[in-house]
Motif scaffolding. Structure first.
Motif, PDB file in Angstrom:
ATOM      1  N   SER A  19       0.829  -1.200   0.000  1.00 53.51           N
ATOM      2  CA  SER A  19       0.000   0.000   0.000  1.00 53.51           C
ATOM      3  C   SER A  19       0.871   1.260   0.000  1.00 53.51           C
ATOM      4  N   ALA A  20       1.949   1.247   0.776  1.00 57.52           N
ATOM      5  CA  ALA A  20       2.862   2.395   0.813  1.00 57.52           C
ATOM      6  C   ALA A  20       3.539   2.588  -0.538  1.00 57.52           C
ATOM      7  N   LEU A  21       3.943   1.494  -1.184  1.00 58.84           N
ATOM      8  CA  LEU A  21       4.553   1.593  -2.519  1.00 58.84           C
ATOM      9  C   LEU A  21       3.559   2.169  -3.536  1.00 58.84           C
ATOM     10  N   ARG A  22       2.312   1.718  -3.448  1.00 59.08           N
ATOM     11  CA  ARG A  22       1.279   2.242  -4.348  1.00 59.08           C
ATOM     12  C   ARG A  22       1.060   3.734  -4.119  1.00 59.08           C
ATOM     13  N   ARG A  23       1.032   4.145  -2.854  1.00 64.05           N
ATOM     14  CA  ARG A  23       0.870   5.571  -2.543  1.00 64.05           C
ATOM     15  C   ARG A  23       2.036   6.392  -3.082  1.00 64.05           C
ATOM     16  N   LEU A  24       3.255   5.835  -2.989  1.00 62.16           N
ATOM     17  CA  LEU A  24       4.419   6.542  -3.545  1.00 62.16           C
ATOM     18  C   LEU A  24       4.272   6.715  -5.055  1.00 62.16           C
ATOM     19  N   GLY A  27       1.629   9.293  -5.701  1.00 62.46           N
ATOM     20  CA  GLY A  27       2.114  10.612  -5.309  1.00 62.46           C
ATOM     21  C   GLY A  27       3.091  11.187  -6.322  1.00 62.46           C
ATOM     22  N   TYR A  28       3.971  10.344  -6.839  1.00 62.48           N
ATOM     23  CA  TYR A  28       4.919  10.796  -7.858  1.00 62.48           C
ATOM     24  C   TYR A  28       4.174  11.183  -9.143  1.00 62.48           C
ATOM     25  N   ALA A  29       3.219  10.344  -9.538  1.00 65.69           N
ATOM     26  CA  ALA A  29       2.459  10.616 -10.761  1.00 65.69           C
ATOM     27  C   ALA A  29       1.654  11.916 -10.648  1.00 65.69           C
ATOM     28  N   GLN A  30       1.225  12.253  -9.435  1.00 71.97           N
ATOM     29  CA  GLN A  30       0.446  13.479  -9.222  1.00 71.97           C
ATOM     30  C   GLN A  30       1.335  14.686  -8.943  1.00 71.97           C
ATOM     31  N   ALA A  59       5.501  11.265   4.178  1.00 67.39           N
ATOM     32  CA  ALA A  59       5.141  12.485   4.894  1.00 67.39           C
ATOM     33  C   ALA A  59       4.457  13.542   4.031  1.00 67.39           C
ATOM     34  N   SER A  60       4.929  13.791   2.826  1.00 65.50           N
ATOM     35  CA  SER A  60       4.365  14.875   2.018  1.00 65.50           C
ATOM     36  C   SER A  60       3.174  14.447   1.164  1.00 65.50           C
ATOM     37  N   LEU A  61       2.741  13.218   1.310  1.00 65.84           N
ATOM     38  CA  LEU A  61       1.635  12.716   0.497  1.00 65.84           C
ATOM     39  C   LEU A  61       0.297  12.942   1.190  1.00 65.84           C
ATOM     40  N   PRO A  62      -0.765  13.152   0.407  1.00 63.57           N
ATOM     41  CA  PRO A  62      -2.088  13.285   1.035  1.00 63.57           C
ATOM     42  C   PRO A  62      -2.495  11.965   1.678  1.00 63.57           C
ATOM     43  N   ALA A  63      -3.334  12.043   2.678  1.00 63.56           N
ATOM     44  CA  ALA A  63      -3.782  10.839   3.385  1.00 63.56           C
ATOM     45  C   ALA A  63      -4.537   9.927   2.432  1.00 63.56           C
ATOM     46  N   GLU A  64      -4.349   8.635   2.630  1.00 63.58           N
ATOM     47  CA  GLU A  64      -5.036   7.653   1.800  1.00 63.58           C
ATOM     48  C   GLU A  64      -6.508   7.610   2.186  1.00 63.58           C
ATOM     49  N   VAL A  65      -7.360   7.583   1.173  1.00 67.12           N
ATOM     50  CA  VAL A  65      -8.789   7.531   1.412  1.00 67.12           C
ATOM     51  C   VAL A  65      -9.204   6.063   1.496  1.00 67.12           C
ATOM     52  N   ASN A  66      -9.815   5.715   2.599  1.00 67.81           N
ATOM     53  CA  ASN A  66     -10.281   4.347   2.794  1.00 67.81           C
ATOM     54  C   ASN A  66     -11.753   4.315   2.409  1.00 67.81           C
ATOM     55  N   THR A  67     -12.047   3.916   1.190  1.00 66.16           N
ATOM     56  CA  THR A  67     -13.414   3.962   0.695  1.00 66.16           C
ATOM     57  C   THR A  67     -14.230   2.799   1.225  1.00 66.16           C
ATOM     58  N   THR A  68     -15.453   3.105   1.626  1.00 59.27           N
ATOM     59  CA  THR A  68     -16.399   2.110   2.091  1.00 59.27           C
ATOM     60  C   THR A  68     -17.734   2.384   1.423  1.00 59.27           C
ATOM     61  N   SER A 104     -15.039 -10.144 -11.705  1.00 58.51           N
ATOM     62  CA  SER A 104     -14.111 -10.606 -12.735  1.00 58.51           C
ATOM     63  C   SER A 104     -13.684  -9.498 -13.689  1.00 58.51           C
ATOM     64  N   ARG A 105     -14.540  -8.521 -13.971  1.00 60.90           N
ATOM     65  CA  ARG A 105     -14.185  -7.400 -14.850  1.00 60.90           C
ATOM     66  C   ARG A 105     -14.207  -6.072 -14.114  1.00 60.90           C
ATOM     67  N   ALA A 106     -14.347  -6.138 -12.821  1.00 62.33           N
ATOM     68  CA  ALA A 106     -14.439  -4.926 -12.013  1.00 62.33           C
ATOM     69  C   ALA A 106     -13.084  -4.226 -11.911  1.00 62.33           C
ATOM     70  N   VAL A 107     -13.129  -2.938 -11.607  1.00 61.32           N
ATOM     71  CA  VAL A 107     -11.924  -2.149 -11.399  1.00 61.32           C
ATOM     72  C   VAL A 107     -11.572  -2.266  -9.918  1.00 61.32           C
ATOM     73  N   ILE A 108     -10.484  -2.971  -9.626  1.00 61.20           N
ATOM     74  CA  ILE A 108     -10.048  -3.188  -8.245  1.00 61.20           C
ATOM     75  C   ILE A 108      -8.741  -2.431  -8.059  1.00 61.20           C
ATOM     76  N   GLU A 109      -8.787  -1.339  -7.307  1.00 56.79           N
ATOM     77  CA  GLU A 109      -7.625  -0.471  -7.126  1.00 56.79           C
ATOM     78  C   GLU A 109      -6.845  -0.759  -5.853  1.00 56.79           C
ATOM     79  N   HIS A 110      -7.380  -1.608  -5.012  1.00 55.21           N
ATOM     80  CA  HIS A 110      -6.757  -1.878  -3.710  1.00 55.21           C
ATOM     81  C   HIS A 110      -6.194  -3.296  -3.694  1.00 55.21           C
ATOM     82  N   PRO A 111      -5.041  -3.506  -3.058  1.00 55.39           N
ATOM     83  CA  PRO A 111      -4.487  -4.855  -3.001  1.00 55.39           C
ATOM     84  C   PRO A 111      -5.335  -5.795  -2.140  1.00 55.39           C
ATOM     85  N   VAL A 112      -6.098  -5.227  -1.202  1.00 52.69           N
ATOM     86  CA  VAL A 112      -6.969  -6.014  -0.336  1.00 52.69           C
ATOM     87  C   VAL A 112      -8.359  -5.391  -0.372  1.00 52.69           C
TER      88      VAL A 112
END
Length: 179
Positions: A19-24, A27-30, A59-68, A104-112
């Motif tokens: 999750s931290a690697l994904r945020r990095l 963050g770089y892409a943004q 530290a300089s990245l925006p907080a991760e949004v935990n969508t529910t 099966s064809r859904a967009v899954i953006e989270h590792p868990v």
């Protein structure tokens, strides 16, 4: 990291590292930090063993949004299929209806992805991606047993789908997509 624990000396899990690697990467892409800092931040995340060691890299990245998201139906059918966006946590509540979730064809953006079921008398069928790892440890079934056969070999990189909650008098069937 999905949450920041009170004690920075707690060890991190592989899911938290991913999750931290994904945020990095996001963050770089943004444009939250320059290219020159990327190697150093990646090294910090890859070598971190505690939550406190991850803090400087994120530290300089925006907080991760935990969508529910919550889907509720008293009677009738709950159906999601096609290219729908799967939230980090999906709560499904149905007293008498049928539930059909096709990831099966859904967009899954989270590792868990956590799917919490609260089902009364209706049954449910969940189709997960072919490379998904399914965890049903926290699922309680009442009347009928769970129908699920784990894949012998899951390909690395697939999402982890954790299914929890309770299924009353209906049956839950989980299967992997064929393609």
């Amino acid at each position: 990291m999905t949450s920041s624990p009170e004690d920075p000396s707690l060890p991190i899990s592989e899911e938290e590292r991913e999750s931290a690697l994904r945020r990095l990467q996001e963050g770089y892409a943004q444009g939250h930090f320059p290219h020159e800092e990327m190697d150093g931040r990646l090294h910090q995340v890859l070598t971190a063993t505690t939550h406190g060691a991850l803090v400087p890299a994120l530290a300089s990245l925006p907080a991760e949004v935990n969508t529910t998201a919550t889907i509720t139906a008293g009677t009738g059918r709950i159906r999601r299929r096609g290219a729908w966006r799967v939230p980090r946590t999906l709560k499904v509540e149905s007293a008498f209806g049928k539930v059909r979730l096709d990831l099966s064809r859904a967009v899954i953006e989270h590792p868990v992805v956590d799917i919490e079921l609260q089902l009364g008398t209706g049954g449910a069928r969940i189709t997960v991606p072919r490379d998904a790892v399914v965890d049903v440890e926290d699922l309680r079934t009442g009347w009928k047993p769970l129908l699920y056969t784990a894949r012998r070999r899951a390909r690395p990189g697939g999402p982890k789908i954790r299914i929890s909650g309770s299924v009353g008098f209906g049956r839950l069937k989980i299967r992997h997509a064929r393609r």
